[in-house]
Design an enzyme around this catalytic site. Structure first.
Site, PDB file in Angstrom:
ATOM      1  CE  LYS A  52      -3.714  -2.443   2.343  1.00  0.00           C
ATOM      2  NZ  LYS A  52      -4.205  -2.968   3.615  1.00  0.00           N
ATOM      3  CD  GLN A  96      -3.291  -4.355   6.947  1.00  0.00           C
ATOM      4  OE1 GLN A  96      -3.299  -3.386   6.212  1.00  0.00           O
ATOM      5  NE2 GLN A  96      -3.772  -5.520   6.554  1.00  0.00           N
ATOM      6  CG  ASP A 119     -10.928  -1.133   3.609  1.00  0.00           C
ATOM      7  OD1 ASP A 119     -11.616  -1.140   2.561  1.00  0.00           O
ATOM      8  OD2 ASP A 119     -10.231  -2.096   3.967  1.00  0.00           O
TER       9      ASP A 119
END
Ligand code: NDP
Length: 301
Positions: A52, A96, A119
């Site tokens: 990423k 994460q 997200d």
């Protein structure tokens, strides 16, 4: 069987994002900022996070990795998230997952500012997805829809089986495809007659994390297979059984291979399939960049 080439579709998205970031920089003097928070040393998470970071730098997004020790306290982690919420150079924040077991994941995620929820983890974001009012979508499910759209695969009226009910993949993709008028069934470890469900599917989205789980006699001819699974194989006999020639050669060099949840025998019966690697994983990271740019624009109107 035709490959749904995630690498290629992602490349096009990445080019568009790169151009848009350059335009935004010219117009506003600023660039979008993305921060990924990673706690602990889970090797798989570290690989995802570094990919990423690399891609963000490539497209001109200001990328920041917050790497915190597994020993960090809950209070310190929350303090870090609140600091990022206030930082106007940070437009998107991604925590994460999985977090180390000692943390209450939902308590931590709930500290994220909804406007920076890149997200779409938060209940507010999930609600908007279900109500078909979302402006951005979670990265992996969004990557799935974009790749199907790119190959002009008609979703309306199709029988879709989503295998796996995680809040990251299974539940949101089921809602998104329902909103696109597919007939969606979510299956999981307690589903009865899983094979019967799979055999009836026009499209299967596999997200369970078991290498090569779906084999040829579980699917019908012409099925469309979307393989979300990312599984690491270290044993040669498993690689020989499940992987392509190319992957087997790579295994001999690297000592491990990455494969999905769908066995190569099932791909042979499909009309279209996403490979692993080079499928949904690539799409996921590209959509993360797109979502970051969207949040930047929202926050700079
Ligand atoms: P989780 O690991 O959170 O959940 C797995 C799901 O699979 C659960 O719903 C579980 O059912 C179900 N399941 C497990 N075993 C079986 C079985 N034998 N039969 C039927 N269902 C079963 O899923 P994630 O969505 O987080 O991850 C799934 C896979 O996708 C992993 O390989 C992960 O690495 C990968 N992934 C890939 C991404 C990408 O970018 N390509 C992004 C995110 C994930 P139950 O709920 O009943 O326990």
């Amino acid at each position: 069987m035709e490959i749904l080439d995630g690498k290629l579709v992602a490349k096009n998205i990445i080019e568009e994002v790169k151009t848009e970031v350059a335009n935004l920089k010219e117009k506003t003097g600023k660039v979008p900022g993305l921060t990924v928070v990673i706690v602990g040393e889970d090797p798989a998470s570290q690989v995802y996070v570094s990919s990423k970071d690399k891609l963000a730098n490539k497209v001109g997004i200001k990328s920041n990795l917050e790497i915190l020790s597994e020993n960090v306290s809950e209070a310190k982690l929350i303090e870090k998230i609140e600091e990022l919420n206030r930082d106007t150079d940070v437009n998107g924040i991604l925590v994460q997952l999985p977090l180390p077991a000692k943390f209450d994941t939902w308590k931590i995620l709930s500290k994220l500012s909804p406007e920076k929820d890149v997200d779409c983890f938060l209940p507010e974001s999930v609600g908007n997805i279900i109500l078909n009012r979302a402006k951005i979508f979670p990265c992996t499910p969004s990557g799935i829809v974009k790749i199907l759209d790119n190959y002009k695969i008609d979703i309306q009226g199709k029988n879709v089986i989503v295998l796996g009910r995680s809040f990251i993949v299974g539940k949101p993709i089921a809602a998104m495809l329902t909103n696109r008028s597919a007939t969606v069934t979510i299956c999981h470890s307690k589903t009865k007659d899983l094979k019967g469900h799979l055999k009836n599917a026009d499209i299967i989205i596999a997200a369970i994390g078991i290498p090569g789980f779906i084999i040829d006699d579980m699917v019908k001819d012409g099925v469309i297979l979307v393989d979300v699974g990312i599984n690491r194989l270290d044993k040669k006999e498993e690689v020989l059984d499940m992987c392509s020639e190319k992957q087997i050669k790579l295994f001999d060099k690297k000592g491990y291979a990455i494969t999905g949840d769908i066995h190569k025998t099932a791909f042979k019966k499909s009309s279209f399939y996403t490979p692993v690697p080079g499928g949904i994983g690539k799409m996921t990271v590209a959509v993360l960049m797109e979502n970051t740019v969207h949040l930047f624009k929202e926050q700079n109107r």
